[in-house]
Design an enzyme around this catalytic site. Structure first.
Site, mmCIF file in Angstrom:
data_model
loop_
_atom_site.group_PDB
_atom_site.id
_atom_site.type_symbol
_atom_site.label_atom_id
_atom_site.label_comp_id
_atom_site.label_asym_id
_atom_site.label_seq_id
_atom_site.Cartn_x
_atom_site.Cartn_y
_atom_site.Cartn_z
ATOM 1 N N ASP A 53 0.843 -1.190 0.000
ATOM 2 C CA ASP A 53 0.000 0.000 0.000
ATOM 3 C C ASP A 53 0.883 1.246 0.000
ATOM 4 O OD1 ASP A 53 -1.806 2.014 0.360
ATOM 5 O OD2 ASP A 53 -2.553 1.339 2.300
ATOM 6 N N GLU A 133 29.898 13.468 3.859
ATOM 7 C CA GLU A 133 30.490 13.407 5.193
ATOM 8 C C GLU A 133 29.345 13.269 6.191
ATOM 9 O OE1 GLU A 133 32.892 16.826 5.953
ATOM 10 O OE2 GLU A 133 33.999 16.673 4.074
ATOM 11 N N GLU A 135 27.896 13.410 9.837
ATOM 12 C CA GLU A 135 28.073 13.905 11.190
ATOM 13 C C GLU A 135 26.853 13.505 12.028
ATOM 14 O OE1 GLU A 135 30.703 17.901 10.056
ATOM 15 O OE2 GLU A 135 28.625 18.106 10.735
ATOM 16 N N GLU A 214 34.084 14.900 16.215
ATOM 17 C CA GLU A 214 33.790 16.224 15.659
ATOM 18 C C GLU A 214 33.753 17.248 16.801
ATOM 19 O OE1 GLU A 214 33.311 18.610 13.669
ATOM 20 O OE2 GLU A 214 33.921 17.626 11.822
ATOM 21 N N GLU A 222 32.201 12.076 13.268
ATOM 22 C CA GLU A 222 32.121 12.157 11.802
ATOM 23 C C GLU A 222 32.755 10.918 11.191
ATOM 24 O OE1 GLU A 222 34.206 14.610 8.174
ATOM 25 O OE2 GLU A 222 33.208 15.818 9.708
ATOM 26 N N HIS A 271 28.029 17.415 4.523
ATOM 27 C CA HIS A 271 28.686 18.048 3.383
ATOM 28 C C HIS A 271 28.774 17.048 2.235
ATOM 29 C CE1 HIS A 271 31.009 20.278 6.801
ATOM 30 N NE2 HIS A 271 29.745 20.666 6.713
ATOM 31 N N ARG A 342 35.573 27.489 4.885
ATOM 32 C CA ARG A 342 34.461 26.730 5.445
ATOM 33 C C ARG A 342 33.248 27.595 5.760
ATOM 34 N NH1 ARG A 342 36.461 21.629 6.785
ATOM 35 N NH2 ARG A 342 38.731 21.520 6.636
ATOM 36 N N GLU A 361 32.782 20.999 -2.529
ATOM 37 C CA GLU A 361 31.774 20.466 -1.619
ATOM 38 C C GLU A 361 30.689 21.498 -1.377
ATOM 39 O OE1 GLU A 361 32.697 19.805 2.489
ATOM 40 O OE2 GLU A 361 34.226 21.380 2.534
ATOM 41 N N ARG A 363 28.269 22.641 1.435
ATOM 42 C CA ARG A 363 28.360 22.488 2.883
ATOM 43 C C ARG A 363 27.027 22.679 3.606
ATOM 44 N NH1 ARG A 363 33.080 22.352 5.269
ATOM 45 N NH2 ARG A 363 32.416 23.530 7.109
#
Length: 476
Positions: A53, A133, A135, A214, A222, A271, A342, A361, A363
């Site tokens: 379903d 990545e 986390e 982390e 991480e 990320h 970053r 990347e 982020r």
């Protein structure tokens, strides 16, 4: 794992597998499952599938609601946590039709499959390789409740700073707030857990680059993995969360990928590193380009940044997501690109210098996303940028090779910002979604039900009195 049904049947017999578990993903991004005895895995199963379903999975209703699940033999794995020896398989949703069944257009794996096919049809590339990545926090306890008489949540971690003053047995190695990054034992009490999780992932074909503590003091970790094709990595994202959560429960702990489970601590992002290949050759490298990026890579960046506010509806689809995307923490809030920065939404790692490694990347995403939808939406935004030759520099997206967190309020106003709420992200998606429906990859009715459901979530959260409101307003 298998190419043919006979291989799967032989494996079950040789390894005394008694059950076959079918894993299906719902609209929000949760795995659901149903199980059959191993002897019932037959040609009929592979040809006609198993009915279920679909309305309970959150998908938009269609004119023909009978659906079947068809397992993908190549996705098979041995379930490490099953009490009875069990072979698991991910699979695809089909709608029953004549003369043959057809893929259900809203099925997350179907969307990812068609996004890849659309990329190939355009001739831009034949492989988008990504590396997420992961986390997450590991807690020793969590409880929460919401009722008419009150609302609460409480989490606990033995290594959290708030336990440093606890009476009784206390070894005194708690971790200060936002100070866990790469911390060594004895403060790193979760090193063994990470290694066991990594070994489980490796056993399921998820290659781990490394793992580490982390920033978040109360048990933030991480695990970063090697790259794979987009659909493959969506499958592996689901498997990674499944393995980590079940390992934690087996060890009397609990894991959350929530973007912001603790006020004042680092949030959990996901990320996403990415690059394109064609005929095995990398497309993102140019020795003479900005940060050694090719024109294709910069146009791909231009597409993502042009549509990133709308992308947030899929890459950051929870109200909790926007408690992470706030100034002052490591999560980016300003829309731009840069090298080794970053604080920008798109970061270009300076250490990735070889042509095959050249990438960037994104982020902003977090793991509350449905990875099939999120990765597909990112790909579609990038392809739109390549098709339209969107120059991120000309569009005012940078490069911002300086700390965006240190801008004055006036300077911040001159740079476009990510949405501050889920409602803002949904507004952006409604205003900007043609790049998703291109090639029929995202069906309009999927977007409609997604917006409807997410607005209902946001409304639900906004209507419940918050404990902090009692502190602010109770005596007024």
């Amino acid at each position: 794992m298998f190419q043919t049904l006979q291989q799967a049947q032989d494996f079950c017999r040789d390894n005394e597998i008694q059950m076959v578990d079918f894993m299906m993903i719902d609209l929000d991004g949760r795995w659901r499952h149903l199980t059959i005895p191993a002897g019932r895995l037959t040609e009929h199963t592979m040809e006609h599938g198993i009915g279920f379903d679909g309305s309970n999975y959150g998908f938009a209703p269609i004119e023909k609601s009978d659906m079947v699940f068809v397992p993908d033999l190549s996705s098979a794995y041995v379930d490490a946590f099953a009490e009875v020896p069990t072979l698991g398989m991910i699979g695809d949703v089909f709608v029953i039709d004549l003369p043959t069944n057809r893929r259900f257009d809203q099925d997350p794996r179907n969307v990812a499959f068609h996004a890849q096919e659309y990329m190939k049809k355009l001739g831009v590339a034949d492989d988008m390789r990504i590396g997420p990545e992961y986390e997450f926090y590991v807690f020793d306890h969590v409880d929460y409740s919401v009722s008419a008489s009150g609302a609460k949540y409480r989490i606990d971690s033995e290594q959290a700073e708030w336990n440093s003053g606890e009476d009784g047995f206390n070894l005194g190695y708690q971790v200060p707030t936002k100070s866990f990054y790469h911390m060594a034992p004895p403060r790193d009490t979760l090193s063994g857990f990470r290694s066991r999780a990594a070994m489980l992932m490796e056993s399921q074909g998820i290659l781990v680059k490394y793992h580490h503590p982390e920033v978040g003091g109360p048990g933030q970790l991480e695990i970063e993995v090697e790259f794979g094709s987009m659909l493959e990595m969506a499958d592996k994202t689901m498997m990674t969360k499944h393995l980590i959560r079940n390992l934690a429960v087996a060890e009397s702990k609990t894991v959350t990928f929530m973007p912001k489970p603790i006020h004042g601590e680092a949030g959990n992002g996901m990320h996403v590193h990415m690059h394109l290949f064609k005929d095995g050759q990398p497309l993102f490298y140019d020795e003479n380009g900005y940060s050694q990026l090719s024109e294709t890579a910069l146009h791909f960046i231009g597409g993502i940044l042009t549509h990133v506010r709308a992308l947030c509806a899929f890459t950051n689809p929870s109200t909790n997501s926007y408690k992470r995307l706030i100034p002052g923490y490591e999560a980016p809030v300003t829309i731009g690109y840069a090298t080794s920065n970053r604080s920008s939404v798109i970061r270009i790692p300076a250490y990735a210098k070889a042509p095959k490694d050249k990438r960037f990347e994104l982020r902003s995403p977090d793991a509350t996303c449905n990875p099939y939808y999120a990765y597909s939406a990112i790909l579609m935004a990038g392809l739109d940028g390549v098709q339209k030759k969107i120059d991120p520099h000309a569009e005012g997206f940078g490069p911002y090779d300086f700390n965006l967190y240190n801008l004055s309020p006036e300077e911040q106003k001159s740079i476009k910002q990510l949405p501050r709420t889920l409602e803002e992200a949904l507004d952006a998606l409604e205003a900007d979604h043609d790049f998703l429906t291109a090639g029929g990859v995202f069906p309009q009715r999927l977007l409609d039900i997604w917006v409807k459901n997410k607005r209902a979530e946001a409304s639900k959260v906004s209507q419940v009195p918050h404990p902090i409101e009692f502190g602010l307003y109770y005596d007024l």
